[in-house]
Design a protein around this motif. Sequence first.
Motif, PDB file in Angstrom:
ATOM      1  N   ARG A   1      -4.312   5.200   4.235  1.00  0.00           N
ATOM      2  CA  ARG A   1      -4.476   6.376   4.523  1.00  0.00           C
ATOM      3  C   ARG A   1      -3.629   6.758   5.764  1.00  0.00           C
ATOM      4  NH1 ARG A   1      -8.824  10.588   5.303  1.00  0.00           N
ATOM      5  NH2 ARG A   1      -8.325  11.974   3.920  1.00  0.00           N
TER       6      ARG A   1
ATOM      7  N   TYR B   1       0.938  -1.130  -0.035  1.00  0.00           N
ATOM      8  CA  TYR B   1      -0.184   0.058  -0.004  1.00  0.00           C
ATOM      9  C   TYR B   1       0.887   1.334  -0.030  1.00  0.00           C
ATOM     10  CZ  TYR B   1      -3.844  -2.991   1.472  1.00  0.00           C
ATOM     11  OH  TYR B   1      -5.093  -3.743   1.442  1.00  0.00           O
ATOM     12  N   THR B   2       0.508   2.307  -0.701  1.00  0.00           N
ATOM     13  CA  THR B   2       1.038   3.421  -0.530  1.00  0.00           C
ATOM     14  C   THR B   2       0.469   4.291   0.541  1.00  0.00           C
ATOM     15  OG1 THR B   2      -0.667   4.842  -2.002  1.00  0.00           O
ATOM     16  CG2 THR B   2       1.300   3.800  -3.255  1.00  0.00           C
TER      17      THR B   2
ATOM     18  N   ASN C   1      -1.259   6.960   0.962  1.00  0.00           N
ATOM     19  CA  ASN C   1      -2.712   7.396   0.362  1.00  0.00           C
ATOM     20  C   ASN C   1      -3.547   6.222   0.626  1.00  0.00           C
ATOM     21  OD1 ASN C   1      -4.750   8.639  -0.689  1.00  0.00           O
ATOM     22  ND2 ASN C   1      -4.218   8.517  -2.833  1.00  0.00           N
ATOM     23  N   GLN C   2      -3.165   4.791   0.083  1.00  0.00           N
ATOM     24  CA  GLN C   2      -4.032   3.707   0.083  1.00  0.00           C
ATOM     25  C   GLN C   2      -4.354   3.272   1.497  1.00  0.00           C
ATOM     26  OE1 GLN C   2      -1.620   1.373  -2.668  1.00  0.00           O
ATOM     27  NE2 GLN C   2      -3.391   1.194  -3.884  1.00  0.00           N
TER      28      GLN C   2
ATOM     29  N   LYS D   1      -7.879  -1.347   6.899  1.00  0.00           N
ATOM     30  CA  LYS D   1      -7.294  -2.132   5.853  1.00  0.00           C
ATOM     31  C   LYS D   1      -6.217  -3.035   6.342  1.00  0.00           C
ATOM     32  CE  LYS D   1      -7.721   0.302   1.759  1.00  0.00           C
ATOM     33  NZ  LYS D   1      -7.189   1.021   0.657  1.00  0.00           N
TER      34      LYS D   1
END
Length: 411
Positions: A101, A95-96, A98-99, A120
């Motif tokens: 969050r 995950y980045t 952003n992903q 997540k």
Amino acid sequence: MALIVQKFGGTSVGTVERIEQVADKVKKFREAGDDLVVVLSAMSGETNRLIDLAKQISDQPVPRELDVIVSTGEQVTIALLAMALMKRGVPAVSYTGNQVRILTDSAHNKARILQIDDQKIRCDLKAGKVVVVAGFQGVDEQGNITTLGRGGSDTTGVALAAALKADECQIYTDVDGVYTTDPRVVSQAQRLDKITFEEMLEMASLGSKVLQIRAVEFAGKYSVPLRVLHSFQEGPGTLITIDEEESMEQPIISGIAFNRDEAKLTIRGVPDTPGVAFKILGPISAANIEVDMIVQNVSHDNTTDFTFTVHRNDYDKAHKVLATTAQELNAREVVGDTNIAKVSIVGVGMRSHAGVASRMFEALAKESINIQMISTSEIKVSVVIEEKYLELAVRALHTAFELDAPARQGE
Ligand code: ASP
Ligand code: MG
């Protein structure tokens, strides 16, 4: 079963081979039953390369766009590691910021983390996956990509560990722990098994660059047990903790830190009247120059000398500002010195031991090293000396405070 956040730095993921090695390591932990969140830096040199690209377009890249560029470095390594893990039969997902969050403020290039959504990640962990997260980056309220400042992946690791209430945050790097001092200066330097957050903060701010200072602050604030380890050598590393153990063997001093980044400025013959310190340092801080040590002499004939240190990069600027002040105050002269170095002894043991400072001064006296300035805090004594004596001073202090590693047999 523990939940561990592991952060690997740029050299540990600097090549595809290294990333494969990291995958082997992560797989081992996973097989031992731990839940793992892995935070990665970009490949070593990559962030610099990206900044350089931006600078070829513009001397001062627009901060928002610079973040869009530099955040790509980490996006590459996380996907490569997730793939390497899957190749080994270990379920993984990347995950980045952003992903996930990782919400930050909007201060591009030096953003602060405000909040992390752990939903997540928890879901994936439950499903048995290793979660690989891009360090150094986040996203602001408006959805702009942000980055946390150089070395920021350490902070991502610690912040994730805090948000997930992880059992430990492990920082894997190219040294096997925190040392009593720089082993390049003192070959007898030893790895510390443990150090407190407070001590680590002092060591870090005094120039020992194992961890980003903000990461240490964050870990201390949220009581995240932090461990510094070598990426590819076995060993316990150094644990950074809250508790100060009261043990007989506990050394008084944990480490000797030093830096050559400072310069000294003195304004001579200023009137010793209320408000003078402010008149001298006010314009310095108005010029955005940070001051470290400050000494004001006892006055003679109602005038005094006032000395302080600034970062060497700020020396010229500070000198100019001070020259103006000197005229206004009718001071005798301004003198400066860039050939200085600061050496500090750091240790929570100082709280319960008297005479630590004098032991330091004695060790320096024995080497005929002149002390130019002194400052102390509860767990630190710093001195400014002539730069050419720096290494000698560090070695002498390392020996005087019994930090030298015992000579191995046959040596
Ligand atoms: N890649 C970023 C940097 O080089 C962040 C990090 O490595 O911690 O500063
Ligand atoms: Mg780093």
